[in-house]
Design a protein around this motif. Structure first.
Motif, PDB file in Angstrom:
ATOM      1  N   ARG A 106      78.795  30.891 -19.148  1.00 46.02           N
ATOM      2  CA  ARG A 106      79.073  29.471 -18.274  1.00 46.02           C
ATOM      3  C   ARG A 106      77.507  28.844 -18.450  1.00 46.02           C
ATOM      4  O   ARG A 106      76.480  29.100 -18.711  1.00 46.02           O
ATOM      5  CB  ARG A 106      79.258  29.832 -17.019  1.00 46.02           C
ATOM      6  CG  ARG A 106      80.620  30.322 -16.586  1.00 46.02           C
ATOM      7  CD  ARG A 106      80.714  30.415 -15.217  1.00 46.02           C
ATOM      8  NE  ARG A 106      82.162  30.824 -15.065  1.00 46.02           N
ATOM      9  CZ  ARG A 106      82.582  31.677 -14.008  1.00 46.02           C
ATOM     10  NH1 ARG A 106      81.767  32.485 -13.319  1.00 46.02           N
ATOM     11  NH2 ARG A 106      83.817  31.872 -13.966  1.00 46.02           N
ATOM     12  N   LEU A 147      80.326  20.232 -11.352  1.00 41.63           N
ATOM     13  CA  LEU A 147      80.331  21.679 -11.905  1.00 41.63           C
ATOM     14  C   LEU A 147      78.994  22.078 -11.902  1.00 41.63           C
ATOM     15  O   LEU A 147      78.060  21.159 -12.234  1.00 41.63           O
ATOM     16  CB  LEU A 147      81.094  21.676 -13.105  1.00 41.63           C
ATOM     17  CG  LEU A 147      82.388  21.066 -13.338  1.00 41.63           C
ATOM     18  CD1 LEU A 147      82.611  21.141 -14.806  1.00 41.63           C
ATOM     19  CD2 LEU A 147      83.201  22.375 -12.689  1.00 41.63           C
ATOM     20  N   VAL A 179      91.779  23.781 -10.747  1.00 39.54           N
ATOM     21  CA  VAL A 179      90.558  23.428 -11.506  1.00 39.54           C
ATOM     22  C   VAL A 179      90.367  22.734 -12.442  1.00 39.54           C
ATOM     23  O   VAL A 179      89.585  22.020 -12.902  1.00 39.54           O
ATOM     24  CB  VAL A 179      89.842  25.090 -11.521  1.00 39.54           C
ATOM     25  CG1 VAL A 179      88.660  24.950 -12.517  1.00 39.54           C
ATOM     26  CG2 VAL A 179      89.713  25.861 -10.484  1.00 39.54           C
ATOM     27  N   GLY A 206      80.987  25.504  -1.836  1.00 36.09           N
ATOM     28  CA  GLY A 206      82.089  25.941  -2.804  1.00 36.09           C
ATOM     29  C   GLY A 206      83.515  25.469  -2.561  1.00 36.09           C
ATOM     30  O   GLY A 206      83.624  25.091  -1.126  1.00 36.09           O
ATOM     31  N   LYS A 216      81.936  22.474  -7.133  1.00 37.44           N
ATOM     32  CA  LYS A 216      80.967  22.381  -5.906  1.00 37.44           C
ATOM     33  C   LYS A 216      81.404  20.949  -5.170  1.00 37.44           C
ATOM     34  O   LYS A 216      81.595  20.164  -6.123  1.00 37.44           O
ATOM     35  CB  LYS A 216      79.469  22.573  -6.104  1.00 37.44           C
ATOM     36  CG  LYS A 216      79.193  23.834  -6.683  1.00 37.44           C
ATOM     37  CD  LYS A 216      79.513  25.176  -5.903  1.00 37.44           C
ATOM     38  CE  LYS A 216      78.925  26.274  -6.757  1.00 37.44           C
ATOM     39  NZ  LYS A 216      78.841  27.590  -5.612  1.00 37.44           N
ATOM     40  N   ARG A 261      81.293  26.365 -11.831  1.00 41.39           N
ATOM     41  CA  ARG A 261      82.361  26.379 -10.655  1.00 41.39           C
ATOM     42  C   ARG A 261      82.193  25.111  -9.955  1.00 41.39           C
ATOM     43  O   ARG A 261      81.226  24.241  -9.964  1.00 41.39           O
ATOM     44  CB  ARG A 261      81.613  27.387  -9.702  1.00 41.39           C
ATOM     45  CG  ARG A 261      81.646  28.868 -10.329  1.00 41.39           C
ATOM     46  CD  ARG A 261      81.160  29.914  -9.247  1.00 41.39           C
ATOM     47  NE  ARG A 261      81.175  31.326  -9.780  1.00 41.39           N
ATOM     48  CZ  ARG A 261      82.090  31.941 -10.051  1.00 41.39           C
ATOM     49  NH1 ARG A 261      83.482  31.495  -9.632  1.00 41.39           N
ATOM     50  NH2 ARG A 261      82.117  33.282 -10.539  1.00 41.39           N
TER      51      ARG A 261
END
Length: 154
Positions: free
Chosen positions: A2, A112, A36, A28, A118, A116
C-alpha cells in the motif's frame, strides 16, 4: 504494498463556512463490500453529514455513498449510518466536548491514508449570521485587492 501517502477524496467546504472548527480528529470508517471502491472513485456526498455518540461509539449520519457501478445486486444501503473507528479515550474526549453547549461533530474531509479510507472529523461550533457576512466581506475585499494588483502589473 500500500502507498504511504495521503490522497484527498472529498472535502466539506460548506463546513468551514457554517462552523468554527475548534479541533480535528482522524477516524477510520467501517465500510461494507463495494463501498470502498465507490469512495475511491469519489462517489460520495456529505453536505449535511454529522457524527453522533451512541452507546460509547461514534456513528456517521447523512453520508450518501453511491452504489458501485460494477457491483452485483448485493450493494449496501447508500444512506445507512456508518461506524467511525477511534480509540476509546478519543471518543471520551469528544463526548465531553460535544456535551458543551453548541458543539457538533462534522466530517471535514474523506481521504485515503496507506490505502485505507479515513475521515477528518471536526469539533465545530456553529457560526452566527454576522460571522458569515464578515467572512464573505473579507473574501470579497481580498479578491478585489488581488484583482487591482494584477491590473497594475499587466
Amino acid at each position: 504494498m500500500r502507498g504511504t501517502g495521503t490522497h484527498l477524496i472529498a472535502k466539506n467546504r460548506k463546513a468551514f463556512f457554517n462552523y468554527h472548527v475548534e479541533d480535528r480528529l482522524e477516524c477510520g470508517i467501517a465500510l461494507e463490500g463495494t463501498e470502498v471502491k465507490s469512495v475511491r472513485a469519489g462517489h460520495l456526498s456529505f453536505p449535511d453529514a454529522f457524527a453522533e455518540m451512541r452507546g460509547g461509539e461514534l456513528w456517521l449520519k447523512n453520508v450518501h455513498i453511491a452504489e458501485y457501478v460494477h457491483a452485483c445486486s448485493f450493494a449496501p444501503n447508500p444512506d445507512r449510518m456508518r461506524k467511525l473507528l477511534a480509540h476509546r479515550d478519543q471518543i471520551a474526549r469528544l463526548k465531553r466536548k460535544v456535551e458543551e453547549k453548541g458543539y457538533t461533530l462534522v466530517p471535514l474531509e474523506f481521504y485515503l491514508k496507506a490505502g485505507r479510507v479515513k475521515v477528518a472529523l471536526g469539533i465545530c461550533k456553529g457560526k452566527k449570521l454576522f460571522d458569515k457576512r464578515a467572512q464573505i466581506k473579507a473574501r470579497d475585499n481580498a479578491r478585489e485587492l488581488s484583482r487591482s494588483l494584477c491590473e497594475r502589473h499587466h
